[in-house]
Write a protein that holds these residues in place. Structure first.
Motif, PDB file in Angstrom:
ATOM      1  N   THR A  73       8.251  -2.875   4.947  1.00  0.00           N
ATOM      2  CA  THR A  73       7.450  -3.897   5.637  1.00  0.00           C
ATOM      3  C   THR A  73       6.220  -4.296   4.815  1.00  0.00           C
ATOM      4  OG1 THR A  73       6.091  -2.281   6.845  1.00  0.00           O
ATOM      5  CG2 THR A  73       8.162  -2.982   7.881  1.00  0.00           C
ATOM      6  N   LYS A  74       5.863  -3.508   3.789  1.00  0.00           N
ATOM      7  CA  LYS A  74       4.693  -3.815   2.957  1.00  0.00           C
ATOM      8  C   LYS A  74       5.044  -4.727   1.778  1.00  0.00           C
ATOM      9  CE  LYS A  74       2.072  -0.792   5.198  1.00  0.00           C
ATOM     10  NZ  LYS A  74       1.651   0.451   4.545  1.00  0.00           N
ATOM     11  N   LEU A  75       6.327  -4.933   1.547  1.00  0.00           N
ATOM     12  CA  LEU A  75       6.753  -5.699   0.374  1.00  0.00           C
ATOM     13  C   LEU A  75       6.603  -7.206   0.577  1.00  0.00           C
ATOM     14  CD1 LEU A  75      10.018  -3.734  -0.587  1.00  0.00           C
ATOM     15  CD2 LEU A  75       7.677  -3.382  -1.421  1.00  0.00           C
ATOM     16  N   ASP A  76       6.321  -7.902  -0.512  1.00  0.00           N
ATOM     17  CA  ASP A  76       6.175  -9.365  -0.553  1.00  0.00           C
ATOM     18  C   ASP A  76       4.907  -9.854   0.136  1.00  0.00           C
ATOM     19  OD1 ASP A  76       8.550  -9.477  -1.945  1.00  0.00           O
ATOM     20  OD2 ASP A  76       9.760  -9.951  -0.188  1.00  0.00           O
ATOM     21  N   TYR A  77       3.923  -8.955   0.267  1.00  0.00           N
ATOM     22  CA  TYR A  77       2.633  -9.342   0.824  1.00  0.00           C
ATOM     23  C   TYR A  77       1.533  -9.109  -0.213  1.00  0.00           C
ATOM     24  CZ  TYR A  77       4.675  -9.662   5.485  1.00  0.00           C
ATOM     25  OH  TYR A  77       5.431 -10.029   6.555  1.00  0.00           O
ATOM     26  N   LYS A  78       0.373  -9.669   0.048  1.00  0.00           N
ATOM     27  CA  LYS A  78      -0.768  -9.434  -0.826  1.00  0.00           C
ATOM     28  C   LYS A  78      -2.032  -9.285   0.011  1.00  0.00           C
ATOM     29  CE  LYS A  78      -1.371 -14.397  -1.659  1.00  0.00           C
ATOM     30  NZ  LYS A  78      -1.499 -15.469  -2.665  1.00  0.00           N
ATOM     31  N   SER A  79      -2.982  -8.539  -0.543  1.00  0.00           N
ATOM     32  CA  SER A  79      -4.269  -8.346   0.104  1.00  0.00           C
ATOM     33  C   SER A  79      -5.370  -8.854  -0.829  1.00  0.00           C
ATOM     34  CB  SER A  79      -4.451  -6.864   0.462  1.00  0.00           C
ATOM     35  OG  SER A  79      -5.544  -6.705   1.342  1.00  0.00           O
ATOM     36  N   PHE A  80      -6.613  -8.460  -0.577  1.00  0.00           N
ATOM     37  CA  PHE A  80      -7.752  -9.087  -1.241  1.00  0.00           C
ATOM     38  C   PHE A  80      -7.940  -8.682  -2.704  1.00  0.00           C
ATOM     39  CE2 PHE A  80     -12.383  -8.686  -2.178  1.00  0.00           C
ATOM     40  CZ  PHE A  80     -12.640 -10.041  -2.358  1.00  0.00           C
ATOM     41  N   SER A  81      -7.947  -7.375  -2.973  1.00  0.00           N
ATOM     42  CA  SER A  81      -8.352  -6.894  -4.295  1.00  0.00           C
ATOM     43  C   SER A  81      -7.205  -6.165  -5.002  1.00  0.00           C
ATOM     44  CB  SER A  81      -9.547  -5.941  -4.151  1.00  0.00           C
ATOM     45  OG  SER A  81     -10.031  -5.563  -5.410  1.00  0.00           O
ATOM     46  N   LYS A  82      -7.002  -6.498  -6.264  1.00  0.00           N
ATOM     47  CA  LYS A  82      -5.877  -5.938  -7.015  1.00  0.00           C
ATOM     48  C   LYS A  82      -6.157  -4.517  -7.484  1.00  0.00           C
ATOM     49  CE  LYS A  82      -2.603  -7.024 -10.683  1.00  0.00           C
ATOM     50  NZ  LYS A  82      -2.091  -8.075 -11.572  1.00  0.00           N
ATOM     51  N   VAL A  83      -5.128  -3.683  -7.365  1.00  0.00           N
ATOM     52  CA  VAL A  83      -5.191  -2.304  -7.839  1.00  0.00           C
ATOM     53  C   VAL A  83      -4.521  -2.185  -9.208  1.00  0.00           C
ATOM     54  CG1 VAL A  83      -4.496   0.079  -7.405  1.00  0.00           C
ATOM     55  CG2 VAL A  83      -5.216  -1.381  -5.497  1.00  0.00           C
ATOM     56  N   CYS A  84      -3.268  -2.629  -9.289  1.00  0.00           N
ATOM     57  CA  CYS A  84      -2.525  -2.537 -10.541  1.00  0.00           C
ATOM     58  C   CYS A  84      -1.267  -3.396 -10.474  1.00  0.00           C
ATOM     59  CB  CYS A  84      -2.134  -1.083 -10.842  1.00  0.00           C
ATOM     60  SG  CYS A  84      -0.930  -0.394  -9.664  1.00  0.00           S
ATOM     61  N   ASP A  85      -0.688  -3.651 -11.630  1.00  0.00           N
ATOM     62  CA  ASP A  85       0.627  -4.275 -11.691  1.00  0.00           C
ATOM     63  C   ASP A  85       1.686  -3.214 -11.427  1.00  0.00           C
ATOM     64  OD1 ASP A  85      -0.165  -6.921 -12.409  1.00  0.00           O
ATOM     65  OD2 ASP A  85      -0.586  -6.193 -14.435  1.00  0.00           O
ATOM     66  N   LEU A  86       2.866  -3.636 -11.059  1.00  0.00           N
ATOM     67  CA  LEU A  86       3.925  -2.678 -10.749  1.00  0.00           C
ATOM     68  C   LEU A  86       4.371  -1.882 -11.968  1.00  0.00           C
ATOM     69  CD1 LEU A  86       6.164  -4.618  -8.205  1.00  0.00           C
ATOM     70  CD2 LEU A  86       4.534  -2.795  -7.758  1.00  0.00           C
ATOM     71  N   HIS A  87       4.249  -2.459 -13.158  1.00  0.00           N
ATOM     72  CA  HIS A  87       4.687  -1.722 -14.339  1.00  0.00           C
ATOM     73  C   HIS A  87       3.765  -0.537 -14.658  1.00  0.00           C
ATOM     74  CE1 HIS A  87       1.505  -3.395 -16.847  1.00  0.00           C
ATOM     75  NE2 HIS A  87       1.857  -4.626 -16.502  1.00  0.00           N
ATOM     76  N   SER A  88       2.622  -0.448 -13.943  1.00  0.00           N
ATOM     77  CA  SER A  88       1.728   0.699 -14.102  1.00  0.00           C
ATOM     78  C   SER A  88       2.188   1.901 -13.280  1.00  0.00           C
ATOM     79  CB  SER A  88       0.300   0.323 -13.691  1.00  0.00           C
ATOM     80  OG  SER A  88      -0.221  -0.699 -14.515  1.00  0.00           O
ATOM     81  N   THR A  89       3.198   1.709 -12.440  1.00  0.00           N
ATOM     82  CA  THR A  89       3.719   2.796 -11.616  1.00  0.00           C
ATOM     83  C   THR A  89       4.947   3.430 -12.262  1.00  0.00           C
ATOM     84  OG1 THR A  89       5.183   1.355 -10.298  1.00  0.00           O
ATOM     85  CG2 THR A  89       2.906   1.632  -9.541  1.00  0.00           C
ATOM     86  N   THR A  90       5.126   4.727 -12.017  1.00  0.00           N
ATOM     87  CA  THR A  90       6.306   5.436 -12.530  1.00  0.00           C
ATOM     88  C   THR A  90       7.536   5.065 -11.723  1.00  0.00           C
ATOM     89  OG1 THR A  90       4.853   7.287 -13.107  1.00  0.00           O
ATOM     90  CG2 THR A  90       7.235   7.711 -13.109  1.00  0.00           C
ATOM     91  N   LYS A  91       7.379   5.048 -10.411  1.00  0.00           N
ATOM     92  CA  LYS A  91       8.457   4.679  -9.512  1.00  0.00           C
ATOM     93  C   LYS A  91       7.887   4.009  -8.273  1.00  0.00           C
ATOM     94  CE  LYS A  91      11.437   8.581 -10.834  1.00  0.00           C
ATOM     95  NZ  LYS A  91      12.404   7.789 -11.605  1.00  0.00           N
ATOM     96  N   LEU A  92       8.663   3.119  -7.675  1.00  0.00           N
ATOM     97  CA  LEU A  92       8.346   2.548  -6.370  1.00  0.00           C
ATOM     98  C   LEU A  92       9.377   3.109  -5.398  1.00  0.00           C
ATOM     99  CD1 LEU A  92       7.847  -1.259  -5.518  1.00  0.00           C
ATOM    100  CD2 LEU A  92       8.726   0.439  -3.921  1.00  0.00           C
ATOM    101  N   ILE A  93       8.901   3.896  -4.438  1.00  0.00           N
ATOM    102  CA  ILE A  93       9.795   4.507  -3.450  1.00  0.00           C
ATOM    103  C   ILE A  93       9.662   3.758  -2.132  1.00  0.00           C
ATOM    104  CG2 ILE A  93      10.438   6.632  -2.270  1.00  0.00           C
ATOM    105  CD1 ILE A  93       8.994   8.177  -4.496  1.00  0.00           C
TER     106      ILE A  93
END
Length: 278
Positions: free
Chosen positions: A233-253
Motif C-alpha cells: 500500500t506504500k508503493l507508487d506514492y511520495k511524501s515531502f522530503s527525499k531519503v534515498c533512491d531505490l538503488h541505495s537499498t540492498t533489497k526492497l521487501i
C-alpha cells in the motif's frame, strides 16, 4: 428501408468524423483528453491511449512526460496514474491496525535475513514493530532502534538493545534530531531495516519531514546492508522530503499484492523480494 439506409449513412459519417477527430486532434486537445480519461479511470495505459486517440505510442509517451512536468499525472511503467496527495505523518496507534496482514508478511520475510550475532538497526514504525516481535525467536543479537515501542517489545528478551537518544516525537514514539544523528555517526551495523511512508520508482523513498529524512540518511550511512521493508500500500506514492533512491537499498521487501507492472518497474531499481502469505 429508406429510414434504415439514412440511419446507416449517418452512423457511417459519425464514425468517419470520430476517426478524423482523433487524427487531427491538436497536442493540447489530446493532453486534455488524456487528463479526462485519467480522472475517470484513475490510471491509463499507453497502448490503449494510442489506439483510442489514433496516434503512435511515442506521441503518447511525449504527452505523458509533458503532463508529468505539469504535475497533472505520475508516469508509471507502461502508462500513468493520478498524482496523489503527499503522504503525511500518522500516529503509531492510527497505523497499527492498517494493512496488518501485509506488514506481517513483510516482517516474516525480513527476519530471514537476520542471523545470530548480527548487529541490526530497526527504524521506527509498525512494520519494524512486527519484525521486533519475531526477534524473540532469534538469539544473540544487538538491536539498535530509535523507536521506544520497539525497545519496550524487546525489553524482556536476551538481546542487547540500544535505544538512540534525542527528541521524542509524541504520538509516534520515534526519537529523532541532531543528538540521534550524532550517535548514529559513531555506530556501524550489519543491517538496517528501513521503514517508509512512501516509495516510488522514480522519486525513491520519501518521508513527511526534513528531520526524519536526515535521520534515515544517517541510518543508511551506518549500515552495511539496507533492507527497505514496506507493504504494497506504500508503493507508487511520495511524501515531502527525499531519503534515498531505490538503488541505495540492498533489497526492497514487500508483500505479494504487488501488481505485475509494479514488479517490472521496481526490479529496474533494486532487488525486489516478494513475501509469501504467512
Amino acid at each position: 428501408m429508406t429510414i434504415l439506409l439514412i440511419c446507416n449513412i449517418i452512423m457511417f459519417e459519425m464514425n468517419i468524423k470520430a476517426i478524423s477527430w482523433g487524427v487531427e486532434m491538436s497536442a493540447n486537445e489530446r493532453k486534455s483528453k488524456i487528463v479526462q480519461l485519467l480522472e475517470v479511470k484513475g490510471k491509463i495505459d499507453i497502448v490503449e491511449l494510442s489506439e483510442e486517440l489514433s496516434v503512435t505510442p511515442m506521441t503518447i509517451r511525449r504527452d505523458l512526460d509533458a503532463l508529468e512536468k505539469q504535475k497533472k499525472l505520475i508516469r508509471t511503467h507502461g502508462g500513468a496514474v493520478l498524482p496523489q496527495l503527499l503522504i503525511q505523518e500518522q500516529s503509531f496507534e492510527s497505523k497499527l491496525g492498517k494493512a496488518i496482514d501485509k506488514k506481517r508478511m513483510v516482517a516474516h520475510e525480513a527476519v530471514s535475513f537476520i542471523e545470530e550475532h548480527m548487529t541490526i538497526l530497526l527504524d521506527s514504525g509498525t512494520t519494524n514493530f512486527e519484525i521486533a516481535k519475531l526477534l524473540k525467536h532469534k538469539k544473540h543479537l544487538t538491536v539498535v532502534t530509535n523507536d521506544i515501542t520497539i525497545a519496550v517489545e524487546l525489553m524482556n528478551t536476551q538481546h542487547e538493545v540500544i535505544v538512540l537518544g534525542g527528541r521524542l516525537q509524541n504520538g509516534v514514539g520515534a526519537v529523532y534530531g541532531p543528538l540521534t544523528e550524532q550517535t548514529l555517526n559513531e555506530l556501524h551495523v550489519d543491517a538496517f531495516f528501513l521503514g517508509a511512508h512512501a516509495v516510488h520508482p522514480t522519486y525513491g523513498v520519501t518521508t513527511p519531514s526534513l528531520e526524519k529524512a536526515a535521520l534515515k540518511k544517517a541510518m543508511i550511512n551506518a549500515a552495511n546492508n539496507v533492507y527497505l521493508v514496506v507493504d504494497s500500500t506504500k508503493l507508487d506514492y511520495k511524501s515531502f522530503s527525499k531519503v534515498c533512491d531505490l538503488h541505495s537499498t540492498t533489497k526492497l521487501i514487500t508483500d505479494f499484492h504487488v501488481t505485475d507492472e509494479q514488479v517490472t518497474e521496481y526490479e529496474q531499481y533494486t532487488d525486489l523480494v516478494i513475501a509469501k502469505k504467512v
